[in-house]
Scaffold this active site. Structure first.
Site, mmCIF file in Angstrom:
data_model
loop_
_atom_site.group_PDB
_atom_site.id
_atom_site.type_symbol
_atom_site.label_atom_id
_atom_site.label_comp_id
_atom_site.label_asym_id
_atom_site.label_seq_id
_atom_site.Cartn_x
_atom_site.Cartn_y
_atom_site.Cartn_z
ATOM 1 N N TRP A 139 0.698 -0.935 0.017
ATOM 2 C CA TRP A 139 0.135 -0.083 0.047
ATOM 3 C C TRP A 139 0.707 1.523 0.418
ATOM 4 O O TRP A 139 0.336 2.296 -0.420
ATOM 5 C CB TRP A 139 -1.068 0.801 1.365
ATOM 6 C CG TRP A 139 -0.211 -0.265 2.387
ATOM 7 C CD1 TRP A 139 -0.373 1.497 2.880
ATOM 8 C CD2 TRP A 139 0.087 -0.907 3.784
ATOM 9 N NE1 TRP A 139 0.170 1.079 4.671
ATOM 10 C CE2 TRP A 139 0.638 -0.586 4.783
ATOM 11 C CE3 TRP A 139 -0.549 -2.544 3.369
ATOM 12 C CZ2 TRP A 139 0.698 -1.454 5.592
ATOM 13 C CZ3 TRP A 139 0.112 -3.450 3.951
ATOM 14 C CH2 TRP A 139 0.911 -3.086 5.344
ATOM 15 N N TYR A 197 -4.470 1.780 -4.303
ATOM 16 C CA TYR A 197 -3.273 2.534 -3.911
ATOM 17 C C TYR A 197 -2.169 2.799 -4.546
ATOM 18 O O TYR A 197 -2.204 2.750 -5.809
ATOM 19 C CB TYR A 197 -2.170 0.877 -3.738
ATOM 20 C CG TYR A 197 -2.824 -0.178 -1.727
ATOM 21 C CD1 TYR A 197 -3.865 0.404 -1.310
ATOM 22 C CD2 TYR A 197 -2.294 -1.572 -1.484
ATOM 23 C CE1 TYR A 197 -4.452 -0.204 0.022
ATOM 24 C CE2 TYR A 197 -3.036 -2.095 -0.340
ATOM 25 C CZ TYR A 197 -3.857 -1.682 -0.423
ATOM 26 O OH TYR A 197 -4.801 -2.144 1.078
ATOM 27 N N SER A 240 -12.860 -7.834 1.839
ATOM 28 C CA SER A 240 -12.050 -6.944 3.278
ATOM 29 C C SER A 240 -13.252 -5.953 3.911
ATOM 30 O O SER A 240 -13.781 -5.774 3.276
ATOM 31 C CB SER A 240 -11.607 -5.966 2.110
ATOM 32 O OG SER A 240 -10.438 -5.690 4.074
ATOM 33 N N GLN A 285 -9.866 -9.704 5.207
ATOM 34 C CA GLN A 285 -8.262 -9.397 5.353
ATOM 35 C C GLN A 285 -8.948 -8.272 6.218
ATOM 36 O O GLN A 285 -10.059 -7.097 6.087
ATOM 37 C CB GLN A 285 -7.943 -8.631 4.160
ATOM 38 C CG GLN A 285 -6.816 -8.013 4.585
ATOM 39 C CD GLN A 285 -5.677 -7.391 3.728
ATOM 40 O OE1 GLN A 285 -5.567 -6.251 3.399
ATOM 41 N NE2 GLN A 285 -5.344 -8.638 2.704
ATOM 42 N N GLY A 329 -0.391 -0.096 12.413
ATOM 43 C CA GLY A 329 0.205 1.553 11.797
ATOM 44 C C GLY A 329 1.819 2.174 12.719
ATOM 45 O O GLY A 329 1.918 3.010 12.314
ATOM 46 N N GLY A 342 3.530 -3.845 5.880
ATOM 47 C CA GLY A 342 4.006 -3.248 4.733
ATOM 48 C C GLY A 342 4.950 -1.851 4.389
ATOM 49 O O GLY A 342 5.575 -1.446 6.408
ATOM 50 N N ARG A 369 14.173 -3.427 6.303
ATOM 51 C CA ARG A 369 13.027 -3.471 7.628
ATOM 52 C C ARG A 369 12.755 -5.360 6.957
ATOM 53 O O ARG A 369 12.031 -6.122 7.077
ATOM 54 C CB ARG A 369 12.381 -3.184 7.701
ATOM 55 C CG ARG A 369 12.022 -1.776 8.703
ATOM 56 C CD ARG A 369 11.317 -0.924 8.854
ATOM 57 N NE ARG A 369 10.428 -1.224 9.711
ATOM 58 C CZ ARG A 369 9.748 -0.576 9.514
ATOM 59 N NH1 ARG A 369 8.912 0.665 9.379
ATOM 60 N NH2 ARG A 369 8.499 -1.030 9.931
#
Length: 296
Positions: free
Chosen positions: A20, A54, A159, A181, A215, A260, A266
């Protein structure tokens, strides 16, 4: 890495790379996107999570450019995408307001656009992105069934649906809805307490978890949850992220966290969570910290 079988012969990696934010990266070149995918593949992460919206409707084309530049890469990954959100940005800039559209015409057009942008002949898993109050379940269900029958979509799901939304749509379809989702994390505990996970356990559905790190709040915050994450991370010789994701993997439902990040360093550590095996007591220590109370 463990693989999870959905409807039919579609399988996904237990951890999913979420794209995203791919359009927000300073470098969206095919070579850099390919480097991200290769970093995932090195860990056994083969599933890439997309949506038409996205990147203001640009993220699928960014991935598509990378796939076109690296022949053979498409066959090494599974692509998840989503449709039905119409926002007044990008190709829908003239939309009077943000809304949902689950009409057969919109779903079919969205799939054709996604296939073109991605440069592929199939989407492995298509999700209806948000529940639509104006959805005609008979028409939407028939459209999804037809897409699976055509081969353009291998499996379908939803979702952000609640159990009653899933049951309504499933009741009008012959194809089994493969997954839902939803937001699940130590920072968003409602799915553990409001029956969503129990519903999908009863259906024996894998569940995809968006924002499994809250988040980013679980990585930077403090308080009771952070204290337990830090203690367990030290005991398991890892970091907060791995422990927070391992918490989801330990649940009886088959949860597929969608992670993400644009940082290659990472991305290379996403798979660390699979090496953390939380005991029942450790799991409940995190659970109680997130609830803010001892279990009854």
């Amino acid at each position: 890495m463990e693989r999870v079988t959905l409807a039919g012969d579609v399988t996904l990696s237990r951890l999913v790379y979420g794209m995203w934010r791919i359009g927000d990266d300073a470098d969206t070149t095919p070579a850099h996107v390919q480097a991200k995918i290769e970093a995932c593949l090195e860990q056994g992460i083969t599933t890439m999570d997309q949506a038409d919206i996205y990147g203001a409707y640009t993220a699928e084309a960014i991935l598509g450019d990378a796939l076109r530049a690296a022949p053979g890469l498409r066959d090494r990954i599974e692509i998840v995408s989503k449709c039905d959100i119409v926002a007044p940005i990008g190709k829908y800039a003239d939309a009077p307001c943000k809304h949902y559209d689950t009409s057969p015409e919109h779903i079919r057009a969205s799939v054709e656009n996604s296939l073109r942008d991605l440069g592929t002949d199939r989407i492995d898993l298509l999700l209806i992105h948000r529940p639509d109050p104006l959805m005609d379940p008979d028409a939407t269900g028939a459209a999804l069934d037809a897409l699976v029958a055509s081969g353009k979509v291998r499996a379908v799901g939803v979702s952000n649906f609640r159990p009653w939304d899933v049951e309504l749509l499933q009741d009008r379809m012959t194809t089994r809805l493969a997954t839902n989702q939803i937001e699940i994390s130590l920072a968003a505990m409602s799915s553990f307490t409001d029956g969503d996970l129990a519903f999908h356990l009863r259906r024996r559905d894998p569940v995809m978890a968006w924002s499994p790190l809250g988040g980013g709040s679980l990585m930077t915050g403090d308080g009771p949850v952070a204290a337990v994450l830090d203690r367990l991370a030290a005991q398991h010789d890892t970091d907060r992220a791995a422990v927070a994701v391992a918490f989801l993997l330990r649940h009886s439902a088959t949860i597929l966290p969608v992670l993400g990040t644009n940082a290659l360093s990472r991305i290379a550590r996403i798979g660390d969570a699979c090496r953390v095996k939380l005991s029942r007591v450790e799991w409940f220590q995190l659970y109680e910290a997130a609830l803010g109370r001892e279990v009854a």
